[in-house]
Design an enzyme around this catalytic site. Structure first.
Site, short mmCIF file in Angstrom:
data_model
loop_
_atom_site.label_atom_id
_atom_site.label_comp_id
_atom_site.label_asym_id
_atom_site.label_seq_id
_atom_site.Cartn_x
_atom_site.Cartn_y
_atom_site.Cartn_z
CD GLU A 1 6.95 3.11 5.65
OE1 GLU A 1 6.79 2.66 4.50
OE2 GLU A 1 7.79 2.65 6.43
N GLY B 1 11.51 -3.30 5.73
CA GLY B 1 12.83 -3.83 5.36
C GLY B 1 13.92 -2.81 5.57
CE LYS C 1 11.72 -0.16 8.24
NZ LYS C 1 12.21 1.19 7.90
CG ASP D 1 8.89 5.13 3.51
OD1 ASP D 1 8.63 6.05 4.32
OD2 ASP D 1 9.72 4.23 3.78
CE LYS E 1 8.88 1.46 1.96
NZ LYS E 1 8.98 1.05 3.36
CB SER F 1 11.20 -0.85 -0.54
OG SER F 1 11.50 0.48 -0.25
CG ASP G 1 9.65 3.06 9.33
OD1 ASP G 1 10.21 2.60 10.33
OD2 ASP G 1 10.16 3.01 8.20
CE LYS H 1 12.32 3.79 1.21
NZ LYS H 1 12.16 3.85 2.67
MG LIG Z 1 9.86 3.58 6.08
#
Ligand SMILES: [Mg+2]
Length: 368
Positions: free
Chosen positions: A214, A291, A263, A189, A161, A135, A239, A163
């Site tokens: 996400e 994570g 998670k 995400d 991934k 991430s 998520d 952000k």
């Molecule tokens: Mg997330």
């Protein structure tokens, strides 16, 4: 097993480099480290709540408070046969899933150590190794993210991934595809940074061959996500919106997502995480393990969970050296091949605690 004693430690751990998401920038990890003792054996887990309530409503301090006042008193002295009993025992407490999870996870580890089996085995996981992704946080410049992607591609991570947030989305994805091509397994995400009013912008994401987007919409929404999913080719992964197997069932029925991120902390522990995994598997919804900047103990719990069969996509459980100069576990979580972690076969979480490092990072401690 009779629960004799619980120890809480408040840890503060500096990150190797600051990490930014749509809700904030972190340079230190705060976490509650939980040890549960029974007749000479000890189980470990860590909480994943952040110091401020930006990801969800819990914080490191609320986790400590709820553990101390409400959860630990319900567990001390109890005679348990199975770790699944913890969820039922703590069920009168509403939400506070990260607090519950940190205690429940330690009992799972304890149970496995006493039984002489691995955590993966206890959960029913068959995989011996798992593929992992990484991430990558928001940076002031697109170029800085590109450099990070390059570094992690070189290290062998199997999926990237990134952000995103409004103003740092399309131009970032465009630049990544231009530099690394369409072969790179890429997802974005949003951590709830958009609304349905931005649907035209969100539809542009379909141009970048993302594995998924996400949690684009509100942290507590599954209705608007269903509307959005009908308009997007890119699969939505939920998520923040999913806390229970019931949430997952409703999201699946509404068509709010085609993929789910599990998670352990967000859903109140391993028992619930497995229930959501099983439900998604019955509905052909692939899952992966998200994570939360875990230290090695949390990573070990994630690896064990990821050994279940419906974890078919690389998760966020990177190697320890992604975030930490020195981890609290020995050996550190490390690749056996680039982008691949072994599922430990040792008892419980399968990693030893480095008590020297743990002591050094502890800023507060209580024994119950
Ligand atoms: Mg997330």
């Amino acid at each position: 097993m009779k629960i004799d004693r619980v120890e809480l430690r408040y840890l503060q751990v500096p990150l190797k480099a600051p990490f930014e998401t749509s809700f904030g920038r972190f340079s230190v990890k705060d976490c509650i480290f939980v040890s549960v003792h029974s007749e000479g054996a000890t189980g470990y887990a860590e909480s994943v709540a952040f110091p401020a309530p930006y990801y969800n409503e819990e914080t490191t301090e609320t986790v400590w408070h709820v553990l101390e006042r409400f959860l630990i008193p319900r567990l001390i002295g109890q005679e348990l046969e199975l770790p699944e009993e913890v969820s039922a025992l703590l069920s009168p407490i509403r939400r506070n899933y990260m607090a519950i999870s940190s205690l429940e996870g330690a009992v799972w580890d304890l149970y496995c150590k006493r039984k002489g089996i691995s955590l993966a085995e206890a959960l029913g996981g068959k995989k011996r190794e798992i593929d992992v992704g990484v991430s990558i946080g928001i940076e002031p410049e697109v170029d800085m993210v590109l450099r990070n992607v390059e570094r992690f591609v070189e290290q062998g991570y199997k999926r990237m991934k990134v952000k995103i947030k409004p103003g740092f989305d399309i131009r970032l994805l465009e630049a990544i595809r231009k530099r690394f091509g369409n072969e790179l397994l890429l997802m974005a995400d949003a951590n709830s940074a958009y609304t349905l009013e931005q649907i035209d912008l969100l539809k542009q994401l379909d141009d970048y061959d993302l594995m998924m987007i996400e949690q684009p919409l509100a942290h507590d929404d599954i209705v608007d996500h269903a509307v959005l999913q009908k308009r997007l080719r890119t699969p939505i992964c939920l998520d923040e919106s999913i806390h229970t197997a019931e949430d997952a069932r409703k999201a699946i029925e509404l068509g709010s997502c085609r993929i789910m991120n599990i998670k352990i902390g967000r859903v109140g522990g391993l028992t619930n995480a497995k229930a959501i995994h099983d439900l998604c598997m019955r509905h052909d919804i692939p899952v992966w393990c998200g994570g939360m900047f875990e230290l090695g103990v949390g990573r070990a719990h994630n690896i064990a969970l990821s050994s279940l069969p419906n974890f078919t996509m690389p998760g966020d459980t990177s190697a320890s050296d992604r975030y930490w100069t020195q981890d609290i576990v020995e050996p550190a979580v490390a690749f056996i091949r680039p982008g691949t972690l072994a599922v430990p076969s040792g008892h419980g979480i399968g990693y030893e605690i480095n008590h020297k490092v743990l002591d050094r990072l502890t800023v507060r401690k209580s024994i119950f």
